[in-house]
Motif scaffolding. Structure first.
Motif, PDB file in Angstrom:
ATOM      1  N   GLY A  67       1.011  -1.422  -0.084  1.00 57.86           N
ATOM      2  CA  GLY A  67       0.190  -0.044   0.058  1.00 57.86           C
ATOM      3  C   GLY A  67       0.829   1.215   0.042  1.00 57.86           C
ATOM      4  N   THR A  68       1.736   1.035   0.809  1.00 57.76           N
ATOM      5  CA  THR A  68       2.789   2.376   0.856  1.00 57.76           C
ATOM      6  C   THR A  68       3.530   2.568  -0.485  1.00 57.76           C
ATOM      7  OG1 THR A  68       3.510   1.636   2.966  1.00 57.76           O
ATOM      8  CG2 THR A  68       4.851   3.152   1.934  1.00 57.76           C
ATOM      9  N   GLN A 167      -7.512   1.133   4.189  1.00 56.73           N
ATOM     10  CA  GLN A 167      -8.298   0.415   4.976  1.00 56.73           C
ATOM     11  C   GLN A 167      -9.890   0.236   4.994  1.00 56.73           C
ATOM     12  OE1 GLN A 167      -7.928   2.379   8.819  1.00 56.73           O
ATOM     13  NE2 GLN A 167      -5.776   2.367   8.891  1.00 56.73           N
ATOM     14  N   SER A 188      -3.781  -1.304   0.272  1.00 56.72           N
ATOM     15  CA  SER A 188      -2.988  -2.100   0.887  1.00 56.72           C
ATOM     16  C   SER A 188      -3.592  -3.794   0.965  1.00 56.72           C
ATOM     17  CB  SER A 188      -2.570  -1.819   2.150  1.00 56.72           C
ATOM     18  OG  SER A 188      -1.796  -2.767   2.984  1.00 56.72           O
ATOM     19  N   LYS A 193      -5.405  -6.332   6.574  1.00 54.97           N
ATOM     20  CA  LYS A 193      -6.376  -5.622   6.001  1.00 54.97           C
ATOM     21  C   LYS A 193      -7.673  -6.396   5.588  1.00 54.97           C
ATOM     22  CE  LYS A 193      -3.534  -2.378   6.522  1.00 54.97           C
ATOM     23  NZ  LYS A 193      -3.200  -1.094   5.924  1.00 54.97           N
TER      24      LYS A 193
HETATM   25  C1  LIG Z   1      -1.786  -0.408   5.706  1.00 54.92           C
HETATM   26  C2  LIG Z   1      -1.883   1.342   5.351  1.00 54.92           C
HETATM   27  C3  LIG Z   1      -1.046   1.778   4.384  1.00 54.92           C
HETATM   28  C4  LIG Z   1       0.227   0.983   4.031  1.00 54.92           C
HETATM   29  O1  LIG Z   1      -0.115  -0.179   3.474  1.00 54.92           O
HETATM   30  P1  LIG Z   1       1.313  -1.264   3.349  1.00 54.92           P
HETATM   31  O2  LIG Z   1       0.691  -2.296   2.342  1.00 54.92           O
HETATM   32  O3  LIG Z   1       1.117  -1.741   4.601  1.00 54.92           O
HETATM   33  O4  LIG Z   1       2.248  -0.371   3.253  1.00 54.92           O
HETATM   34  C5  LIG Z   1      -1.142   3.046   3.980  1.00 54.92           C
HETATM   35  N1  LIG Z   1      -2.340   3.928   4.590  1.00 54.92           N
HETATM   36  C6  LIG Z   1      -3.078   3.423   5.451  1.00 54.92           C
HETATM   37  C7  LIG Z   1      -4.196   4.076   6.115  1.00 54.92           C
HETATM   38  C8  LIG Z   1      -2.993   1.904   5.807  1.00 54.92           C
HETATM   39  O5  LIG Z   1      -3.853   1.476   6.855  1.00 54.92           O
END
Ligand SMILES: *Cc1c(COP(=O)(O)O)cnc(C)c1O
Length: 377
Positions: A67-68, A167, A188, A193
């Motif tokens: 997600g990042t 989320q 993500s 999740k």
């Molecule tokens: C989990 C999350 C991310 C990052 O996702 P990853 O897959 O862990 O890199 C970014 N923004 C929010 C709001 C998140 O909850």
């Protein structure tokens, strides 16, 4: 003293049951892909991308490594960089703001709304100036941000509207799913999740062909259809083929899982609303919530958390310290008091267990324990 072992164990999340139900299918996927050596950019990834774009009600989905990374590539694809500003909230997971910082741009914060925990649209316009390139609302805990005003501001000022939907898989604003509400949506599939891979994974959704093409190329070293021809210095940010296959296997379950989260949430709402010192989460009537987290507010937060922990109930704090007060973002020069709603919520918020497979017995134990805590204080 209460005897700990007399209480049922209630984890904040337990993936065991979910993966047991899918055990044979997941193992078969693993065996097949091992046999075919289909690890990178395989057919399974294409198929998952098609299915997830359709699920979100948009044209394209590009699978990436987290997600990042989705957030970073999305900003990068729009051309966000040094000297630019991106408007977002301080009350979110750090990744939202890390992604902005790593493009070279400056995050500009606006506060959240006290009852829905999402970006306050009324504060956005004041922060827009000639350096602003993007608006980045976060659909926190699984509830979409109020998008109406934010969307018209983005259109009016020709800004990228980027959703952090990490989320909120499947949540809707006015019957339209997140990921289809802005120009780009970031997801993500971190294991915890609402739909998780068996490792890290993420995705970007969009209806804009040119952005989709650019992101596809960026995630694969700036290549397009031809190998070893690089059009831009890109990244290695691909989603693993095997994670795509696992996610495709899970996708048909997602709506059911979200529904179960909603059932647990309404039981909490019903049973906890009457407790004086608890504020249950509000849902905007134009939105559907998918309860990635069920987060209450109470002035008794820390004591209640300890009390629940003694009764084998695991809770969480998402998030105790807003990002404008984190050492990582000192250089932005914000101070305590700048975002009073985020700070107050950070002091009071407590996440209760709310995962699809949670049993009624487990939830009863949570509810009874909370009620007992407040009866005895
Ligand atoms: C989990 C999350 C991310 C990052 O996702 P990853 O897959 O862990 O890199 C970014 N923004 C929010 C709001 C998140 O909850």
């Amino acid at each position: 003293m209460t005897n700990n072992s007399s209480h049922p164990n209630v984890p904040i999340l337990d993936l065991t049951q979910q993966h047991q139900n899918l055990d044979a299918d997941l193992k078969e996927i693993f065996a097949e892909l091992m046999k075919d050596n289909a690890y990178i950019l395989g057919e399974e990834l294409n198929e998952f991308e098609k299915a997830f774009a359709e699920f979100c009600g948009t044209e394209h989905c590009i699978g990436v490594s987290s997600g990042t990374e989705a957030l970073r590539l999305a900003l990068y694809a729009w051309g966000v960089g040094k000297g630019d500003e991106v408007i977002t909230v301080p009350f979110t997971f750090a990744a939202t703001v890390e992604a902005i910082v790593h493009t070279g741009a400056t995050p500009v914060f606006v506060d959240i709304e006290p009852d829905t925990y999402t970006m306050n649209p009324e504060q956005v316009e004041n922060r827009i100036n000639e350096r602003t390139e993007a608006l980045l609302p976060v659909h926190l805990y699984g509830q979409p941000t109020n998008m109406d005003r934010i969307r018209s501001l983005a259109t009016e000022h020709d800004l990228l509207l980027l959703e952090d939907a990490c989320q909120a898989h499947g949540a809707t604003w006015k019957d339209q799913r997140v990921g289809a509400l802005g120009d780009l949506g970031c997801f993500s599939f971190y294991p915890g999740k609402n739909m998780g891979a068996l490792g890290d994974a993420g995705a970007i959704t969009t209806a804009v062909d040119t952005l989709a093409d650019r992101i596809r190329s960026l995630r694969n070293h700036g290549q397009k259809n031809e190998k070893y021809r690089h059009f831009t210095p890109g990244f290695n940010s691909r989603m693993d083929n095997i994670q795509a296959a696992f996610l495709h296997e899970k996708l048909p379950e997602l709506e059911d899982w979200n529904q179960k989260r909603n059932q647990h949430a309404s039981r909490y709402d019903d049973q906890l609303e009457a407790v004086d010192q608890i504020t249950t989460p509000d849902v905007d009537e134009r939105a559907t919530h998918v309860y990635h987290q069920y987060a209450i507010q109470t002035p008794e937060r820390d004591r209640l958390q300890q009390f629940l922990s003694n009764r084998n109930i695991q809770t969480g704090i998402h998030y105790p310290r807003p990002l404008h007060l984190q050492p990582a973002f000192d250089h932005l020069s914000y101070e305590k008091g700048d975002f009073p709603v985020s700070e107050r919520v950070g002091d009071r918020v407590l996440t209760l267990p709310c995962f699809p497979e949670m049993t009624q017995k487990q939830q009863d134990h949570v509810i009874q324990s909370i009620t007992q805590y407040f009866d005895s204080t």
